[in-house]
Design a protein around this motif. Sequence first.
Motif, PDB file in Angstrom:
ATOM      1  N   TRP A 106       0.832  -1.199   0.000  1.00 12.04           N
ATOM      2  CA  TRP A 106       0.000   0.000   0.000  1.00 12.04           C
ATOM      3  C   TRP A 106       0.869   1.252   0.000  1.00 12.04           C
ATOM      4  CZ3 TRP A 106      -3.808  -2.001   4.276  1.00 12.04           C
ATOM      5  CH2 TRP A 106      -4.873  -2.691   3.660  1.00 12.04           C
ATOM      6  N   ASP A 107       0.424   2.252  -0.741  1.00 12.27           N
ATOM      7  CA  ASP A 107       1.078   3.558  -0.799  1.00 12.27           C
ATOM      8  C   ASP A 107       0.021   4.630  -0.527  1.00 12.27           C
ATOM      9  OD1 ASP A 107       2.360   5.925  -1.387  1.00 12.27           O
ATOM     10  OD2 ASP A 107       3.076   5.332  -3.343  1.00 12.27           O
ATOM     11  N   GLU A 108      -0.766   4.971  -1.555  1.00  8.05           N
ATOM     12  CA  GLU A 108      -1.823   5.969  -1.375  1.00  8.05           C
ATOM     13  C   GLU A 108      -2.841   5.548  -0.325  1.00  8.05           C
ATOM     14  OE1 GLU A 108      -0.494   6.306  -5.727  1.00  8.05           O
ATOM     15  OE2 GLU A 108      -0.887   4.711  -4.274  1.00  8.05           O
ATOM     16  N   THR A 109      -3.074   4.254  -0.206  1.00  5.94           N
ATOM     17  CA  THR A 109      -4.109   3.759   0.704  1.00  5.94           C
ATOM     18  C   THR A 109      -3.870   4.214   2.134  1.00  5.94           C
ATOM     19  OG1 THR A 109      -4.652   1.841  -0.657  1.00  5.94           O
ATOM     20  CG2 THR A 109      -5.137   1.665   1.696  1.00  5.94           C
ATOM     21  N   ARG A 149       4.979  11.369  10.944  1.00  2.00           N
ATOM     22  CA  ARG A 149       3.989  10.393  10.506  1.00  2.00           C
ATOM     23  C   ARG A 149       4.664   9.171   9.886  1.00  2.00           C
ATOM     24  NH1 ARG A 149       0.292   7.770  12.063  1.00  2.00           N
ATOM     25  NH2 ARG A 149      -1.285   7.038  10.631  1.00  2.00           N
ATOM     26  N   THR A 150       5.768   9.373   9.201  1.00  3.18           N
ATOM     27  CA  THR A 150       6.533   8.259   8.656  1.00  3.18           C
ATOM     28  C   THR A 150       7.028   7.349   9.775  1.00  3.18           C
ATOM     29  OG1 THR A 150       7.260   9.532   6.728  1.00  3.18           O
ATOM     30  CG2 THR A 150       8.588   7.623   7.336  1.00  3.18           C
ATOM     31  N   GLN A 197       6.798  -4.792   6.103  1.00  3.81           N
ATOM     32  CA  GLN A 197       8.002  -4.102   5.662  1.00  3.81           C
ATOM     33  C   GLN A 197       7.705  -2.637   5.365  1.00  3.81           C
ATOM     34  OE1 GLN A 197       9.647  -5.987   2.204  1.00  3.81           O
ATOM     35  NE2 GLN A 197      11.191  -4.417   1.837  1.00  3.81           N
ATOM     36  N   ILE A 198       8.705  -1.774   5.606  1.00  2.88           N
ATOM     37  CA  ILE A 198       8.623  -0.365   5.239  1.00  2.88           C
ATOM     38  C   ILE A 198       9.600  -0.101   4.092  1.00  2.88           C
ATOM     39  CG2 ILE A 198       9.273   1.974   5.934  1.00  2.88           C
ATOM     40  CD1 ILE A 198       6.633   1.436   6.989  1.00  2.88           C
ATOM     41  N   ILE A 239       6.238   4.355   1.649  1.00  4.18           N
ATOM     42  CA  ILE A 239       5.993   5.652   2.274  1.00  4.18           C
ATOM     43  C   ILE A 239       6.887   6.716   1.662  1.00  4.18           C
ATOM     44  CG2 ILE A 239       6.085   6.944   4.433  1.00  4.18           C
ATOM     45  CD1 ILE A 239       5.378   4.465   5.916  1.00  4.18           C
ATOM     46  N   LYS A 240       6.273   7.817   1.240  1.00  7.50           N
ATOM     47  CA  LYS A 240       6.988   8.990   0.756  1.00  7.50           C
ATOM     48  C   LYS A 240       7.002  10.014   1.889  1.00  7.50           C
ATOM     49  CE  LYS A 240       5.822   8.499  -4.164  1.00  7.50           C
ATOM     50  NZ  LYS A 240       5.201   7.155  -4.066  1.00  7.50           N
TER      51      LYS A 240
END
Length: 293
Positions: A179-182, A210-211, A224-225, A201-202
């Motif tokens: 997941w990215d945008e989710t 938040r990251t 995993q990140i 994560i961006k």
Amino acid sequence: MAPLPGFSPEGLKECRQACETWLAQDAAARTVDEVAPAGLADLPAAARFAIEAGRLQALHKLPAAQRVKLCSLIDPSQQGEIDGADAELAGLAADLTCLKVKVGRHSVAEDIDKLRLIHDKLPSHVKLRLDANRAWTLEQAEQVCGSIPAQRIDYVEEPLLAGSCYRNWTSHLAVPFAWDETIREYPEADLHTPGLKALVIKPMLTGLARTLAWLETASAAQRQIVLSAAFESNLTLDLYARLCALWQLSGYQGLGTFDAWPVCLIEPLRSQSGHDQKPIISPTELTYLGRWL
């Protein structure tokens, strides 16, 4: 502070205005540790990231920027042409072990052809990360991902149409998803969803605090990140490398975006190879925007 056009809802002007307003509230502070972090949550994400990153580097000694393991990316401009992908593959480094492939931009048949070509051209040890940008139904995802052996696919990022349910993913596919945008749109998303392998994560789109919160939540859920760049300069890419060391992120990271930059700012890019010939813009050559306070 580098909002990403098309993804960040804010622009650079908005970020600067927000920072000026926030900094003015602490105008009496003489040192960085006297600047209160309160109110940062109300800032645009890119502005919040910049201030959080500045505070972190000022108040703490971070590890040096070591080389990070990168997931390479096929040039998006060549996604529609099988011959283009073939040429791109031929130019990839011999030690390639992880490759990100943009899919979902064309028909299912074209995606299948592209993956089969890549499967045939690259050694079997190379893992593929597919990025579908929410292009498929569950059935289409099953078709595309099933066109090559499941063990070749590390994961498929954001495969399903926006708003889709992933509850039945593992009943249809043997490959995991990410997941990215989710997670930006649904912070309460269930990280124990079967089949979920990673969070992409961006930090520039989420902020640094938040990251870190997602990192802790993902660790608890054994997910995993993967840090993902938003076309930042070498300075921020090296910061990401230092964060990878600080947070002990050992997997392949999505930070290979510096090809888009013709120059390095102030110093060379230390955490990635292949950019040694790029000129370095000195501090005196940079545009000075003046004091904000």
